[in-house]
Design an enzyme around this catalytic site. Structure first.
Site, PDB file in Angstrom:
ATOM      1  CG  HIS A 130      -1.774   1.159   1.501  1.00 55.60           C
ATOM      2  ND1 HIS A 130      -3.006   1.449   1.002  1.00 55.60           N
ATOM      3  CD2 HIS A 130      -1.433   2.331   1.977  1.00 55.60           C
ATOM      4  CE1 HIS A 130      -3.187   2.594   1.518  1.00 55.60           C
ATOM      5  NE2 HIS A 130      -2.648   3.231   1.991  1.00 55.60           N
ATOM      6  CD  GLU A 131       2.068   3.443   3.707  1.00 54.72           C
ATOM      7  OE1 GLU A 131       2.278   4.461   3.127  1.00 54.72           O
ATOM      8  OE2 GLU A 131       0.954   3.277   4.328  1.00 54.72           O
ATOM      9  CG  HIS A 134       0.218   6.174  -0.575  1.00 52.45           C
ATOM     10  ND1 HIS A 134      -0.655   6.880  -1.027  1.00 52.45           N
ATOM     11  CD2 HIS A 134      -0.082   5.744   0.509  1.00 52.45           C
ATOM     12  CE1 HIS A 134      -2.010   6.616  -0.204  1.00 52.45           C
ATOM     13  NE2 HIS A 134      -1.554   5.890   0.855  1.00 52.45           N
ATOM     14  CD  GLU A 201      -4.722   6.485   2.715  1.00 51.70           C
ATOM     15  OE1 GLU A 201      -4.399   5.149   2.931  1.00 51.70           O
ATOM     16  OE2 GLU A 201      -3.748   7.388   2.463  1.00 51.70           O
TER      17      GLU A 201
END
Length: 321
Positions: A130-131, A134, A201
């Protein structure tokens, strides 16, 4: 597109700075605020990532002192087609993680010791994917600069009362303008953080699930992190609330619902979206994704690093080869 959004965000934050300066000190205050905002925009572009990492006392790690974690990030980065970011661990019992950096070539990911201790390797892989999403979506520059400028705007509002007795300023609203600045500045900064984080998100969840190969790993991680985040305080985050939107789950103890002022979407909604996505990956019982094994106990070369640490002379084993 993200470059345009970042430019628009910087323009808005600069205008907000100038408006607060006008309310506090009139035209001279607006000019001073413009100069400060311009300097902070330039400084934030080059240094905001270092400031955020320093605020959480994050320590950079490598394959010698956190081999499993480091090789996990290496493999996930290869899956995403990204350059290898710098890898950090910060000592905090609250399970959480964030990414920072002005572009994929100058990026960093950071995980708490609580994340590495409380989550399985599969769940950690989902979080870090997930990071990395980003980073790939180029959200990190916008999110990091927003953290810096939102903190500065809130501080400017808090200091507004110091100027309330200045009768020589050409502030058209006088004390009323100062009071408005004190109220509006933190509120406006919070709204900007909300707008920056919430829509991004969901996109990072989707891309993160693709990077790690199994949406349920991230769904399970979100459930665990959300359950622990409000029970385990993060004092560094409480001292730096402007950085809350950077984390995968809001680290502040006061945030519990998906309301107008939340910097993050409702966790249940995120989990539901990931479960729906899991159907295309073979369903909730799917074993698709990284092949993982139960991690070994931590070595003490990285304080409280969970399964991420080992002695430099210990042979490397495990799933992240």
């Amino acid at each position: 597109m993200n470059i345009m959004r970042t430019a628009m965000l910087l323009a808005f934050m600069t205008a907000l700075f100038m408006g607060i300066g006008l309310l506090i000190g009139g035209q001279s205050g607006m000019l001073i605020a413009l100069l400060i905002a311009a300097g902070m925009n330039l400084f934030s572009y080059w240094n905001s990532d270092r400031m955020v990492l320093a605020a959480y006392h994050a320590q950079q790690v490598d394959e010698r002192n956190a081999p499993e974690f480091y090789h996990m990030i290496r493999d996930l980065s290869a899956n995403a087609g990204l350059p290898m970011p710098k890898v950090y661990i910060y000592d905090n019992p609250q399970p959480n993680a964030f990414a920072t950096g002005r572009n994929p070539q100058n990026a960093a990911v950071a995980a708490s010791t609580g994340l590495l201790e409380r989550l399985t390797p599969q769940e950690v892989a989902g979080v870090m994917a997930h990071e990395l999403a980003h980073i790939q979506n180029r959200d990190t520059l916008t999110m990091t600069i927003t953290a810096t400028l939102a903190g500065a705007i809130s501080m400017l509002g808090n200091f507004a009362f110091l100027f309330s007795g200045n009768r020589n300023s050409n502030n058209p609203l006088g004390v009323v303008g100062v009071i408005i600045a004190m109220i509006v500045a933190p509120f406006a900064a919070m709204i900007v953080q909300m707008a920056v984080s919430r829509t991004r998100e969901y996109a990072a969840d989707r891309r993160g699930a693709e990077i790690c190969g199994n949406p349920m790993w991230l769904a399970s991680a979100l459930e665990k992190i959300a359950g622990a985040a409000h029970a385990i305080p993060n004092e560094d985050a409480e001292r730096n609330p402007a950085t809350a939107h950077m984390f995968i789950i809001n680290p502040l103890s006061g945030e519990r619902m998906d309301n107008l002022f939340s910097t993050h979407p409702n966790t249940d909604n995120r989990i539901a979206a990931l479960r729906q996505m899991a159907g295309s990956f073979g369903g909730p019982g799917s074993t698709q994704g990284f092949q993982t094994a139960r991690p070994r106990p931590a070595a003490r070369s990285v304080p409280n690093a969970g399964w991420g640490g080992r002695r430099p002379d210990e042979p490397r084993k495990g799933p992240w080869s």
